[in-house]
Design a protein around this motif. Structure first.
Motif, PDB file in Angstrom:
ATOM      1  N   GLN A 128       0.829  -1.205   0.000  1.00 35.08           N
ATOM      2  CA  GLN A 128       0.000   0.000   0.000  1.00 35.08           C
ATOM      3  C   GLN A 128       0.864   1.257   0.000  1.00 35.08           C
ATOM      4  O   GLN A 128       0.565   2.234  -0.687  1.00 35.08           O
ATOM      5  N   GLN A 129       1.949   1.228   0.760  1.00 33.19           N
ATOM      6  CA  GLN A 129       2.879   2.364   0.800  1.00 33.19           C
ATOM      7  C   GLN A 129       3.495   2.598  -0.569  1.00 33.19           C
ATOM      8  O   GLN A 129       3.609   3.738  -1.028  1.00 33.19           O
ATOM      9  N   ALA A 130       3.886   1.516  -1.231  1.00 31.93           N
ATOM     10  CA  ALA A 130       4.514   1.652  -2.546  1.00 31.93           C
ATOM     11  C   ALA A 130       3.519   2.145  -3.595  1.00 31.93           C
ATOM     12  O   ALA A 130       3.871   2.920  -4.488  1.00 31.93           O
ATOM     13  N   ALA A 131       2.264   1.701  -3.495  1.00 28.36           N
ATOM     14  CA  ALA A 131       1.248   2.071  -4.476  1.00 28.36           C
ATOM     15  C   ALA A 131       0.832   3.528  -4.356  1.00 28.36           C
ATOM     16  O   ALA A 131       0.671   4.231  -5.355  1.00 28.36           O
ATOM     17  N   PRO A 188       1.667   6.399  -1.223  1.00 31.78           N
ATOM     18  CA  PRO A 188       2.065   6.775   0.142  1.00 31.78           C
ATOM     19  C   PRO A 188       1.091   7.753   0.799  1.00 31.78           C
ATOM     20  O   PRO A 188       0.988   7.778   2.031  1.00 31.78           O
ATOM     21  N   ALA A 189       0.374   8.540  -0.013  1.00 30.41           N
ATOM     22  CA  ALA A 189      -0.521   9.560   0.541  1.00 30.41           C
ATOM     23  C   ALA A 189      -1.932   9.041   0.814  1.00 30.41           C
ATOM     24  O   ALA A 189      -2.757   9.763   1.385  1.00 30.41           O
ATOM     25  N   HIS A 190      -2.220   7.796   0.405  1.00 31.52           N
ATOM     26  CA  HIS A 190      -3.570   7.272   0.585  1.00 31.52           C
ATOM     27  C   HIS A 190      -3.882   7.066   2.069  1.00 31.52           C
ATOM     28  O   HIS A 190      -3.061   6.522   2.820  1.00 31.52           O
ATOM     29  N   ALA A 191      -5.063   7.481   2.500  1.00 25.64           N
ATOM     30  CA  ALA A 191      -5.470   7.359   3.910  1.00 25.64           C
ATOM     31  C   ALA A 191      -5.885   5.921   4.209  1.00 25.64           C
ATOM     32  O   ALA A 191      -7.008   5.510   3.909  1.00 25.64           O
ATOM     33  N   LEU A 192      -4.985   5.163   4.796  1.00 29.33           N
ATOM     34  CA  LEU A 192      -5.319   3.798   5.209  1.00 29.33           C
ATOM     35  C   LEU A 192      -6.210   3.811   6.442  1.00 29.33           C
ATOM     36  O   LEU A 192      -7.043   2.919   6.633  1.00 29.33           O
ATOM     37  N   TYR A 193      -6.035   4.843   7.277  1.00 28.86           N
ATOM     38  CA  TYR A 193      -6.787   4.940   8.527  1.00 28.86           C
ATOM     39  C   TYR A 193      -7.289   6.365   8.713  1.00 28.86           C
ATOM     40  O   TYR A 193      -6.751   7.317   8.114  1.00 28.86           O
ATOM     41  N   ARG A 194      -8.335   6.488   9.512  1.00 25.74           N
ATOM     42  CA  ARG A 194      -8.784   7.802   9.968  1.00 25.74           C
ATOM     43  C   ARG A 194      -8.868   7.727  11.482  1.00 25.74           C
ATOM     44  O   ARG A 194      -9.475   6.811  12.050  1.00 25.74           O
ATOM     45  N   ARG A 195      -8.248   8.694  12.122  1.00 21.81           N
ATOM     46  CA  ARG A 195      -8.133   8.682  13.585  1.00 21.81           C
ATOM     47  C   ARG A 195      -8.968   9.821  14.153  1.00 21.81           C
ATOM     48  O   ARG A 195      -8.856  10.965  13.707  1.00 21.81           O
TER      49      ARG A 195
END
Length: 609
Positions: A25-28, A30-37
């Motif tokens: 996911q990082q390689a694809a 890096p700016a994509h929001a995997l989580y919302r806190r």
């Protein structure tokens, strides 16, 4: 004997592990929001790059503290972003995560720490850290073991997450990579202890392959949920439960954004602000939402309108179900007209209760009433029921948007075979089946037959491969007259009544079938207020004639499902609740039957006196 299989859709490199999903996911992006806190000013995105940095910092701290690949690390906390962060940090350091429910008793904590050989514990806060420390000090099993306890916060004094990250600043990226890459698919990623509905919990060895293969294949199996644009879900089930953990990894594999809500208290507010596109829900939540909607309608003088809308939703969904089976043409004209009216007037309010954007819900952990499934689907909230156990890394079957049979738990997930033995027991072989019970060869010898895991559940497979759960093998009651009775359907029907919290049907070796019934506090209050009755405590209500009569109606409805010999002849309304804290429910809200039979022996005696 019947059998059904679904072919594997996605292969995973045998030399990889769960952490590679994050690196992908990082390689694809890096700016994509995997989580919302969730913060004081609302939800904040956590991009893949930021999450990876924070995971790496904590992992380096663990390595600096002496963690070696394969070491076990416990996590005792409610569901939170920090839980996920710590979980991946343990994996990056090469460790094995051991979840502990935040509601666990001191004796349960002691057993898990001892059995798993834990030397490091992440605790939610000072209270949980204090509980663990007290267990360590007072246990003859653990007293001589050096165990580090770290609080899961970034504020205050050490040891906490901030001090752990600081301790790892001297660890090189190369050393971190050596630890991270050590595990392969066949290695254990987590020791997940069964909820303990029967006896002492057993540690299930869930491998990296179990998590990774299930995740990749579920994404391919349910693309409508997971690969839609801006897919996101809110996790509020305990992450100590394998179902929540599996879904967490599935979301990572899909790149679906995940948020966390710690429990029921603020759930409605969190749903409204997070606005998930799909949701993992246990049946009790569906029951509560429906009952609450019915009460609000009654309080607003719209009880008849809600009743009509409910009946229409169920009729509409059943017609759709018959069409999917090739047994009809779908909802009739009049039903479609009524459904269209209610879809403008009433159903949107129900959808809004789940955030307003939910396209699908997934139900698991315990059986869902078919009526509830039809109600929500007819109201525009499709329910995909699935089935699995801790030992199968949660899902081994599931309904899909294009292949759904309400009342079933779906077809095998990819890479999985379901077999129904001659005695009706469900057997499972496939990508999610665990490696075995930790340090328990006797249990392992009993758990497998011909390479299949013996679930202990009873079921049936139809010609299309849909599995229907019919009961629990150990729960099957045999009366003194030799009649076999499955308690599940009776309990489910009684529990559908708004007054009822839980029902336990009994009668093994007895002359007839009976039931123990608890009341639902919220349902009781709503029922009372609608009738203009004075306030009643649970204890008072258990002896109230009108309450008992209403429960009798629920029992009578359940008895319509079975023959006279299988029917419930007597029941007792208990003056207490079944809760996780009382020891009568698992954290996933399933009844611990053995605990109920033990603690209410006197009440049972009166039923058969």
């Amino acid at each position: 004997m019947r059998e059904a299989s679904t072919e594997l859709l996605v292969e995973v490199d045998a030399a990889s592990n769960v952490t590679d999903l994050l690196l992908e996911q990082q390689a694809a992006n890096p700016a994509h929001a995997l989580y919302r806190r969730k913060g004081p000013n609302g939800w904040v995105d956590v991009p893949a790059q930021k999450f990876l940095q924070d995971v790496s910092a904590l992992a380096k701290g663990l390595i600096a503290g002496g963690l070696e690949p394969g070491d076990t690390v416990a996590v005792m906390s409610a569901t939170s972003y920090e839980w996920t962060l710590v979980d991946f940090a343990i994996w990056f350091a090469g460790g094995v995560t051991v979840p502990i429910y935040e509601t666990s008793s001191a004796s349960q904590v002691e057993w898990i720490l001892h059995d798993a050989g834990v030397r490091r514990v992440f605790a939610q806060d000072r209270d949980k850290a204090g509980l663990v420390t007290a267990v360590l000090a007072g246990s003859p099993l653990l007293r001589d073991r050096l165990v580090n306890v770290v609080r899961m916060d970034f504020e205050g004094d050490a040891p906490n997450l901030a001090s752990l990250a600081a301790a790892g600043m001297g660890v090189t990226d190369a050393e971190l990579e050596r630890h991270r890459g050590k595990a392969v698919l066949d290695d254990v990623a987590s020791l997940v202890y069964t909820s303990g509905t029967t006896g002492k919990p057993k540690g299930c060895e869930i491998t990296h392959g179990n998590f990774a293969l299930v995740a990749k294949n579920i994404v391919a199996f349910l693309p409508e949920l997971l690969l839609q644009e801006r897919a996101r879900t809110l996790m509020f089930l305990p992450l100590a439960h394998v179902l929540a953990r599996a879904v967490q990894v599935v979301c990572l594999a899909a790149g679906a954004t995940l948020g966390h809500s710690p429990g029921a208290a603020g759930l409605l507010e969190d749903l409204g602000s997070f606005r998930p596109t799909f949701l993992l829900v246990v049946p009790r939540i569906f029951e509560k939402v429906r009952a609450s909607a019915a009460h609000k309608a009654a309080a607003g003088g719209k009880a008849r309108l809600f009743s009509a809308a409910s009946a229409t939703a169920i009729e509409y969904s059943k017609a759709e179900d018959r069409r999917s089976r090739g047994e009809g043409s779908g909802p009739g004209l009049l039903c479609r007209v009524r459904h269209g009216i209610f879809d403008r007037l009433l159903y949107p309010r129900l959808r809004q209760a789940m955030g307003g954007q939910v396209g699908y819900t997934v139900s698991g952990a315990s059986p869902l009433s078919p009526e509830d499934a039809h109600f929500f689907r007819g109201a525009g909230i499709p329910v995909l029921e699935g089935y699995g156990l801790t030992e199968t890394t949660a899902p081994c079957t599931a309904n899909t948007p294009t292949r759904t049979r309400v009342g079933s738990v779906g077809i095998p997930i990819p890479g999985t075979t379901i077999r129904v033995a001659e005695d009706g027991e469900i057997l499972v072989k496939g990508i999610g089946v665990f490696r075995g019970y930790h340090a328990n060869q006797a249990a392992n010898a009993e758990a497998f037959v011909d390479g299949f895991f013996r679930t202990g559940d009873l079921g049936e497979l139809d010609r299309q491969g849909f599995l229907t759960i019919t009961g629990r093998k150990k729960d099957l009651l045999v009366t003194a007259g030799g009649k076999n009775v499955a308690p599940g359907p009776l309990e489910e029907k009684i529990r559908a009544h708004r007054l009822v919290g839980h029902a336990v049907v009994v009668g093994d070796g007895k002359p007839f079938i009976s039931a123990l019934v608890t009341l639902d506090p919220e349902g009781l209050e709503n029922w009372r207020s609608e009738r203009g009755l004075p306030s009643l405590s649970i204890r008072e209500a258990a002896g109230d004639r009108q309450v008992v009569a209403a429960v009798q109606d629920a029992v009578d409805q359940a008895n319509l499902l079975v023959s006279k010999a299988e029917s419930i002849r007597r029941f007792a309304v208990l003056d207490t609740e079944f809760t996780v804290e009382s020891g009568h429910l698992t954290p996933s809200l399933k009844v611990k039957r053995h605990a109920v039979l033990r603690d209410f022996e006197a009440e049972l005696g009166k039923l058969y006196a």
